[in-house]
Scaffold this motif. Structure first.
Motif, short mmCIF file in Angstrom:
data_model
loop_
_atom_site.label_atom_id
_atom_site.label_comp_id
_atom_site.label_asym_id
_atom_site.label_seq_id
_atom_site.Cartn_x
_atom_site.Cartn_y
_atom_site.Cartn_z
N ASN A 263 0.84 -1.19 0.00
CA ASN A 263 0.00 0.00 0.00
C ASN A 263 0.87 1.24 0.00
OD1 ASN A 263 -2.42 1.49 -0.06
ND2 ASN A 263 -3.39 -0.03 1.29
N TYR A 264 0.21 2.38 -0.17
CA TYR A 264 0.94 3.63 -0.36
C TYR A 264 1.26 4.30 0.97
CZ TYR A 264 0.05 3.24 -5.32
OH TYR A 264 0.04 2.80 -6.62
N SER A 265 2.55 4.54 1.20
CA SER A 265 3.02 5.26 2.37
C SER A 265 3.17 6.74 2.04
CB SER A 265 4.36 4.69 2.83
OG SER A 265 4.94 5.52 3.83
N VAL A 266 2.87 7.60 3.03
CA VAL A 266 3.07 9.04 2.85
C VAL A 266 4.16 9.54 3.79
CG1 VAL A 266 0.71 9.42 2.06
CG2 VAL A 266 1.23 9.59 4.51
N LEU A 267 5.00 8.63 4.29
CA LEU A 267 6.01 8.99 5.27
C LEU A 267 6.96 10.06 4.75
CD1 LEU A 267 7.33 8.42 8.03
CD2 LEU A 267 8.68 6.63 6.92
N THR A 268 7.30 10.00 3.47
CA THR A 268 8.23 10.97 2.88
C THR A 268 7.53 12.21 2.34
OG1 THR A 268 8.12 9.90 0.72
CG2 THR A 268 9.81 9.11 2.26
N GLY A 269 6.20 12.25 2.44
CA GLY A 269 5.44 13.39 1.93
C GLY A 269 4.78 13.11 0.60
N SER A 270 5.32 12.18 -0.16
CA SER A 270 4.74 11.79 -1.45
C SER A 270 4.36 10.32 -1.39
CB SER A 270 5.75 12.01 -2.58
OG SER A 270 6.11 13.37 -2.68
N PRO A 271 3.24 9.94 -2.00
CA PRO A 271 2.81 8.53 -1.94
C PRO A 271 3.83 7.61 -2.61
CG PRO A 271 1.03 9.95 -2.71
CD PRO A 271 2.27 10.78 -2.74
N MET B 251 -4.86 0.67 10.61
CA MET B 251 -6.00 -0.23 10.77
C MET B 251 -6.28 -0.96 9.46
SD MET B 251 -9.98 0.76 11.54
CE MET B 251 -10.08 1.60 9.94
N GLN B 252 -6.23 -0.25 8.33
CA GLN B 252 -6.42 -0.90 7.03
C GLN B 252 -5.36 -1.97 6.79
OE1 GLN B 252 -6.23 2.67 4.60
NE2 GLN B 252 -8.42 2.55 4.13
N ASP B 253 -4.11 -1.67 7.16
CA ASP B 253 -3.03 -2.65 6.97
C ASP B 253 -3.26 -3.89 7.83
OD1 ASP B 253 -1.91 -0.80 5.29
OD2 ASP B 253 -0.34 -0.17 6.68
N THR B 254 -3.74 -3.69 9.05
CA THR B 254 -4.01 -4.84 9.92
C THR B 254 -5.11 -5.71 9.33
OG1 THR B 254 -3.42 -3.41 11.79
CG2 THR B 254 -4.46 -5.52 12.30
N GLY C 132 -9.97 5.24 1.05
CA GLY C 132 -10.62 3.94 1.10
C GLY C 132 -11.42 3.80 2.38
N ASP C 133 -12.27 2.76 2.45
CA ASP C 133 -13.08 2.60 3.64
C ASP C 133 -12.30 1.89 4.74
OD1 ASP C 133 -13.11 -0.13 3.11
OD2 ASP C 133 -15.22 -0.23 2.58
N TRP C 134 -12.99 1.63 5.86
CA TRP C 134 -12.34 1.07 7.05
C TRP C 134 -11.82 -0.35 6.83
CZ3 TRP C 134 -16.81 3.76 6.71
CH2 TRP C 134 -17.96 3.03 6.39
N ASP C 135 -12.27 -1.03 5.79
CA ASP C 135 -11.72 -2.35 5.47
C ASP C 135 -10.58 -2.25 4.46
OD1 ASP C 135 -13.13 -4.23 7.06
OD2 ASP C 135 -14.91 -3.89 5.86
N GLY C 136 -10.33 -1.04 3.95
CA GLY C 136 -9.26 -0.87 2.98
C GLY C 136 -9.73 -0.97 1.54
N TYR C 137 -11.03 -0.90 1.30
CA TYR C 137 -11.58 -0.98 -0.04
C TYR C 137 -11.86 0.41 -0.60
CZ TYR C 137 -12.41 -5.93 1.03
OH TYR C 137 -12.27 -7.26 1.36
N ALA D 115 -4.28 5.91 -6.33
CA ALA D 115 -2.93 6.41 -6.18
C ALA D 115 -2.55 6.56 -4.70
CB ALA D 115 -2.78 7.76 -6.88
N LEU D 116 -3.54 6.36 -3.81
CA LEU D 116 -3.28 6.49 -2.37
C LEU D 116 -3.66 5.24 -1.58
CD1 LEU D 116 -4.48 10.15 -1.73
CD2 LEU D 116 -2.13 9.31 -1.68
N ASN D 117 -4.47 4.40 -2.17
CA ASN D 117 -4.89 3.18 -1.47
C ASN D 117 -4.97 2.02 -2.45
OD1 ASN D 117 -5.98 1.66 0.85
ND2 ASN D 117 -7.84 1.56 -0.41
N GLN D 118 -4.24 0.95 -2.14
CA GLN D 118 -4.27 -0.25 -2.96
C GLN D 118 -5.07 -1.31 -2.22
OE1 GLN D 118 -1.02 -1.48 -5.50
NE2 GLN D 118 -0.87 -3.42 -4.39
N VAL D 119 -6.07 -1.87 -2.87
CA VAL D 119 -6.92 -2.89 -2.25
C VAL D 119 -6.17 -4.22 -2.26
CG1 VAL D 119 -9.10 -4.12 -2.39
CG2 VAL D 119 -9.00 -1.68 -2.96
N ASN D 120 -6.15 -4.86 -1.10
CA ASN D 120 -5.46 -6.15 -0.94
C ASN D 120 -6.45 -7.24 -0.53
OD1 ASN D 120 -2.25 -5.60 -0.85
ND2 ASN D 120 -3.32 -3.86 0.05
N HIS D 121 -6.40 -8.36 -1.20
CA HIS D 121 -7.15 -9.57 -0.87
C HIS D 121 -8.65 -9.30 -0.70
CE1 HIS D 121 -3.03 -10.56 -0.15
NE2 HIS D 121 -2.98 -9.91 1.00
#
Length: 513
Positions: free
Chosen positions: A43-51, A144-147, A217-222, A227-233
Motif C-alpha cells: 500500500n501507499y506510504s506518505v512517510l516521505t510526503g509523497s505517496p 487499521m487498514q493494513d491490519t 478507502g473505507d475502514w476495510d481498505g476498499y 494512487a493512495l490506497n491499494q486494495v489487498n485480498h
C-alpha cells in the motif's frame, strides 16, 4: 463491527479448574519457528510526503514441531508513535522490539500462530493543530487498514494456497502494543462513515473531514483513490473474535457500540501519552494538542455496560491475576462492586505509567540510531522513552522488571483468549451463520458422521468440541461438498460440531450414543 456468538459449548466450570498444561492456556511448546518479513500486501506510504508504494511485511511465529493444522491466529501491531524507530525519538517502534518479540514468542509457545506486522507510519507532529490531528488520525486509519489486510491475507492463504501457516480462519484475534493499541481499538469499532465524521475530526482550515473514504478507502481498505490506497485480498473477511490492547487509546468512545467484540485492556494509570481514562494526547515533550481520546478505563467501562464483555462473566474467571486486576480497577474506578471492571488490568504507579513492559539493548539502539543519523545519547536519554526507569535499573534488572509485567499480561490475557475462542464460541458476522446450509446425519450416531453441504457450498473444516470446551476431533482442508467421519470413537454424550465454509460457519449439536 457487529457480531454474534455462536454457542459452541456449555461451560460449567471456572477456568481455575482447568488442568495444567492445556494448550492455549499454558506454554506447552519449548521451541518456536519464526518466518521473517513475509509480505502480506502492498500500500501507499506518505512517510516521505509523497505517496510511495510500500511492501507490507510481518514476522510469523509458530510452535515448532506442531502437528495441529488449524490454529487460532493472533495479529499483533507493535508500538512506535506512528513514526519510524529512533526518528520517533524512542528506542522502541518496530516488530523486532524486545518486548514485542517476547510477547509473540510466549503466545506461540502456547500454541497460537502469531503474526507481528509492520504497518504504514507517518504523521506531522510539528504542524498546525489541524495538521497534527488530521495526520495522526489518518495514520491510525492507514494502520487499521493494513491490519485488516494482514487478517485477509491469512484467510486468502488458507482458502487458496493450502493454508501455509496452519491457521483456523474462524478464530482470529487482533492485539496492539503501545500505539498499536489505538489500532486494535479502531479495528474493533470503526465500521461506518458517521463514526469518522465527528466534529473533532473536521479540519476547519481545509473545511473538510480529516478522513475521506473516497480518497483513503473505507475502514476495510476498499475503494479510495488508487494512487493512495491499494486494495489487498478483496472478498475475504476482516472479522475477528476479540481484540486486546497493551496501552493505547480509542479515538472516540462513540465508536463503541453494543454487540461489538470482547476487549481486554492493559494500561498504565499514570501513562503520560495515552490517558487511562479520558484525556488529551499531546506531542511528546511538549504541550501541543493532538487529539482527545478515551483510554482503556473509559473503553472497558462502556464495553461492559453494553454487555460486550459478558463472555467473561459467566462463569467468572477466577485466578490470581484476575483477583489483583479486579482489586486495582475497582479501587480506581469504583465500578462493578467486588467483581472489578472485567477486562481491564491497570498498572498503578508513576514508574509503571509508560510502557513498563518495554526494554531494549543499549548497544543495538546506539547502532540503529547512528545508522539513521540520530544522536544515540539523545535517543537513550530521552525523558519520554517507553520505559525511562530501564536505564536507571541497568540492562539485567530492567529486563527482569519488564518481563514481570509481561508475566502479568500473559497470565490475565490467556484465559480470556481461551474463553472467547474455545469455551463459548467464535465471533462472526451475523451474515456468516450457515447453520441451515448443512446436513449432519445420522444424529444420534455411534460411529459414522456424514456432513453434507447444501447448494454449491464447499466444506473447509470440521471440528468437534466436548461440553467442557475441548477440541476432541478436527479435520482441515476438506474442500469438498460432502465428508464422512468414520469410527468417531467418542464417548457417549453431547458434542458440538463447528463446520467451516469459506463464507462462514455452521454450528450443529451432535449426539454420540
Amino acid at each position: 463491527m457487529k457480531r454474534i456468538l455462536l454457542l459452541a459449548v456449555v461451560t460449567v466450570l471456572s477456568l481455575s479448574t482447568t488442568m495444567a498444561q492445556t494448550r492455549y492456556l499454558d506454554e506447552v511448546f519449548t521451541n518456536i519457528t519464526v518466518t521473517s518479513n513475509v509480505q502480506y500486501g502492498q500500500n501507499y506510504s506518505v512517510l516521505t510526503g509523497s505517496p510511495i508504494l510500500q511492501n507490507l511485511v510481518m514476522d510469523v511465529y509458530e510452535p515448532a514441531n506442531d502437528t495441529t493444522t488449524a490454529r487460532p491466529l493472533i495479529v499483533m501491531t507493535p508500538t512506535g508513535s506512528f513514526l519510524p524507530k529512533y526518528i520517533n525519538q524512542l528506542p522502541t517502534g518496530s516488530k523486532t522490539d524486545s518486548a514485542t518479540v517476547e510477547i509473540c514468542m510466549r503466545l506461540a509457545k502456547q500454541g497460537y500462530v502469531v503474526a507481528c506486522i509492520d504497518y504504514r507510519t507517518g504523521w506531522n507532529p510539528q504542524g498546525t493543530q489541524d495538521e497534527r490531528t488530521e495526520t495522526i488520525i489518518q495514520a491510525v486509519y492507514r494502520a487499521m487498514q493494513d491490519t485488516k489486510t494482514a487478517v485477509r491475507f491469512f484467510r486468502m492463504d488458507e482458502a487458496t494456497q493450502g493454508n501455509t501457516y496452519g491457521i483456523d480462519p474462524a478464530r482470529v484475534v487482533v492485539g496492539g502494543q503501545g500505539s498499536g493499541g489505538y489500532i486494535a481499538f479502531a479495528y474493533a469499532t470503526v465500521n461506518k462513515l458517521t463514526e469518522l465524521q465527528l466534529t473533532k475530526f473536521f479540519n476547519f482550515t481545509t473545511n473538510a473531514f480529516m478522513v475521506d473514504t473516497a480518497i483513503l478507502g473505507d475502514w476495510d481498505g476498499y475503494g479510495g483513490n488508487p494512487a493512495l490506497n491499494q486494495v489487498n485480498h478483496p472478498g475475504y473477511s476482516s472479522d475477528v473474535s476479540m481484540v486486546f490492547n497493551i496501552g493505547g487509546a480509542m479515538g472516540d468512545s462513540t465508536w463503541l457500540e453494543p454487540g461489538e467484540v470482547p476487549m481486554v485492556s492493559f494500561h498504565g494509570v499514570a501513562d503520560a501519552f495515552a490517558p487511562y481514562t479520558y484525556g488529551i494526547v499531546t506531542v511528546p515533550g511538549t504541550s501541543l494538542f493532538v487529539v482527545d481520546v478515551s483510554g482503556s478505563s473509559d473503553v472497558i467501562r462502556i464495553a461492559n455496560q453494553f454487555g460486550n464483555n459478558d463472555v467473561f462473566f459467566t462463569p467468572p474467571i477466577n485466578d490470581a491475576w484476575t483477583t489483583v486486576a479486579n482489586t486495582n480497577n475497582t479501587n480506581l474506578d469504583g465500578l462493578y462492586g467486588n467483581g472489578g471492571n472485567e477486562g481491564l488490568n491497570p498498572f498503578i504507579g508513576i514508574a509503571d505509567g509508560n510502557g513498563p513492559w518495554e526494554w531494549w539493548d543499549d548497544a543495538a539502539v546506539t547502532a540503529g540510531a547512528t545508522a539513521l543519523g540520530q544522536d544515540p545519547a539523545t535517543v537513550l536519554a530521552n525523558g519520554y522513552a517507553s520505559n525511562p526507569v530501564y536505564q536507571a535499573l541497568g540492562p539485567v534488572a530492567g529486563r527482569a522488571r519488564a518481563v514481570a509485567f509481561i508475566d502479568t499480561i500473559q497470565g490475565y490475557l490467556s484465559p480470556r483468549l481461551y474463553r472467547v475462542l474455545f469455551e463459548v464460541g467464535v465471533g462472526v458476522d451475523e451474515a456468516t451463520d450457515l447453520s441451515d446450509e448443512v446436513n449432519v446425519y445420522p444424529n444420534p450416531t455411534s460411529s459414522v458422521i456424514n456432513i453434507a453441504a447444501k447448494g454449491n457450498r464447499t466444506l473447509q473444516a470440521v471440528r468437534i468440541y466436548s461440553t467442557t470446551g475441548q477440541l476432541v476431533r478436527e479435520v482441515a482442508n476438506i474442500k469438498a461438498a460432502q465428508y464422512q467421519i468414520n469410527d468417531a470413537d467418542l464417548p457417549t454424550g453431547l458434542y458440538m460440531l463447528n463446520i467451516q465454509f469459506a463464507e462462514g460457519i455452521a454450528t450443529k449439536k451432535l449426539v454420540i450414543k
